[in-house]
Scaffold this motif. Structure first.
Motif, PDB file in Angstrom:
ATOM      1  N   GLN A   1       0.817  -1.204   0.000  1.00 34.70           N
ATOM      2  CA  GLN A   1       0.000   0.000   0.000  1.00 34.70           C
ATOM      3  C   GLN A   1       0.856   1.261   0.000  1.00 34.70           C
ATOM      4  OE1 GLN A   1      -2.405  -0.614   3.499  1.00 34.70           O
ATOM      5  NE2 GLN A   1      -4.004  -1.724   2.388  1.00 34.70           N
TER       6      GLN A   1
ATOM      7  N   ASP B   1      -7.443  -3.874   1.183  1.00 29.44           N
ATOM      8  CA  ASP B   1      -7.337  -3.612  -0.253  1.00 29.44           C
ATOM      9  C   ASP B   1      -5.880  -3.499  -0.677  1.00 29.44           C
ATOM     10  OD1 ASP B   1      -8.273  -3.255  -2.793  1.00 29.44           O
ATOM     11  OD2 ASP B   1      -8.996  -1.211  -2.504  1.00 29.44           O
ATOM     12  N   ASP B   2      -5.634  -3.740  -1.967  1.00 24.04           N
ATOM     13  CA  ASP B   2      -4.254  -3.763  -2.455  1.00 24.04           C
ATOM     14  C   ASP B   2      -4.073  -2.995  -3.758  1.00 24.04           C
ATOM     15  OD1 ASP B   2      -5.588  -5.472  -4.146  1.00 24.04           O
ATOM     16  OD2 ASP B   2      -4.241  -7.168  -3.890  1.00 24.04           O
TER      17      ASP B   2
ATOM     18  N   ARG C   1     -14.413  -9.842   1.723  1.00 24.71           N
ATOM     19  CA  ARG C   1     -13.337  -8.853   1.643  1.00 24.71           C
ATOM     20  C   ARG C   1     -12.236  -9.388   0.738  1.00 24.71           C
ATOM     21  NH1 ARG C   1     -13.116  -7.062   8.088  1.00 24.71           N
ATOM     22  NH2 ARG C   1     -15.371  -6.595   8.222  1.00 24.71           N
TER      23      ARG C   1
ATOM     24  N   ASN D   1      -9.280  -8.997  -2.598  1.00 22.90           N
ATOM     25  CA  ASN D   1      -8.302  -8.143  -3.266  1.00 22.90           C
ATOM     26  C   ASN D   1      -7.770  -8.882  -4.495  1.00 22.90           C
ATOM     27  OD1 ASN D   1      -6.278  -9.955  -2.224  1.00 22.90           O
ATOM     28  ND2 ASN D   1      -6.317  -8.812  -0.294  1.00 22.90           N
TER      29      ASN D   1
ATOM     30  N   GLY E   1     -12.766   2.016  -5.225  1.00 21.57           N
ATOM     31  CA  GLY E   1     -12.464   1.695  -3.835  1.00 21.57           C
ATOM     32  C   GLY E   1     -11.555   2.694  -3.150  1.00 21.57           C
TER      33      GLY E   1
END
Length: 280
Positions: free
Chosen positions: A12, A53-54, A266, A268, A38
């Motif tokens: 991130q 998230d990625d 959830r 990614n 996102g």
């Protein structure tokens, strides 16, 4: 692969590094951009990245996108790669990416396509729908077709919506379609046909008041006033541009965006190879 907390946060922060450079260049060149998808959700709900998230998504009006891909490489320098389907025939996604040279973020699809993708930020061009309803419907239909053809042509390991026997049938069908599309369409033809459809409504005399990322033409169009002029939100401590009405944008895209999804939902990008290169 499954991320550990350390690697996900390192990823991130490298994406944030790319974003800050894109922001610097856009300010220097007077290019309009905004956090998208996102990344807007993360900014408003979490003050930065969605914790699991990625990736980072950025939107640009088409004219600004075209300027960025043409002019930004000279301002970003050798540390960064600006990749588009026009300049990289191995890229299946029909939009731009900026990544860190010397890193690697590989999925099954990118490996099959021979697409040597680094740790990246996505650049999504927004085009106007035609004001003529029949032309607008064809515009979106053609863009869906050519983006699907691009993915099928570049890799046979497409993520399918079902599991079990039905999923096996879907994967087999994708494999057959992969061979067929590779035989029928060159990467250059796919990109040319997609761009012709995507941009056909951008002439001011033909444009409606609705904008779409044509690589995701199944999504409902956004009213221009919802997107532009940009507003400002806080993302990881940085003041950055966002859609004009980010909450309305999130309601249209996600519905009840304030609620956290259940843990099992959830998701990614889950790369199969992640290499931080010189940034390890």
């Amino acid at each position: 692969m499954q991320y550990n907390d350390r690697d996900l946060r390192k990823l991130q922060l490298l994406e944030l590094r790319i974003l800050k450079e894109i922001d610097r260049v856009c300010r220097e060149l007077g290019i309009t951009y905004f956090l998208d998808s996102g990344s807007v959700l993360g900014a408003l709900r979490h003050g930065g990245f969605i914790p699991w998230d990625d990736d980072i998504d950025l939107g640009m009006p088409r004219a600004d996108y075209d300027r960025f891909v043409a002019e930004a490489p000279a301002f970003l320098g050798e540390e960064y790669v600006v990749s588009t389907p026009e300049t990289n025939p191995h890229q299946a996604a029909l939009f731009g990416k900026v990544w860190l040279r010397g890193t690697r973020f590989a999925t099954e699809e990118t490996i099959e396509a021979g697409f040597d993708q680094g740790i990246f930020v996505d650049l999504l061009p927004y085009d106007a729908l035609s004001s003529d309803p029949a032309t607008a419907a064809k515009q979106r239909r053609d863009c869906r077709f050519w983006q699907s053809v691009s993915y099928l042509s570049h890799a046979k390991s497409i993520v399918v919506p079902h599991k079990g026997a039905l999923g096996a049938i879907e994967r087999a069908a994708c494999g057959a379609a992969h061979l067929a599309t590779r035989g029928l369409y060159s990467p250059e033809k796919i990109v040319s046909r997609f761009n012709k459809a995507a941009t056909c409504g951008n002439d001011p005399s033909l444009a409606s008041d609705e904008l779409v990322v044509m690589a995701y033409a199944t999504y409902e169009p956004y009213v221009r006033s919802m997107m532009l002029p940009t507003s400002t939100v806080t993302f990881e401590g940085c003041e950055l541009p966002a859609p004009a009405d980010p909450e309305a944008f999130l309601r249209q895209l996600y519905g009840e965006w304030q609620k956290l999804p259940p843990v099992e939902a959830r998701r990614n990008h889950a790369p199969v190879e992640l290499d931080f290169g010189p940034y390890a």
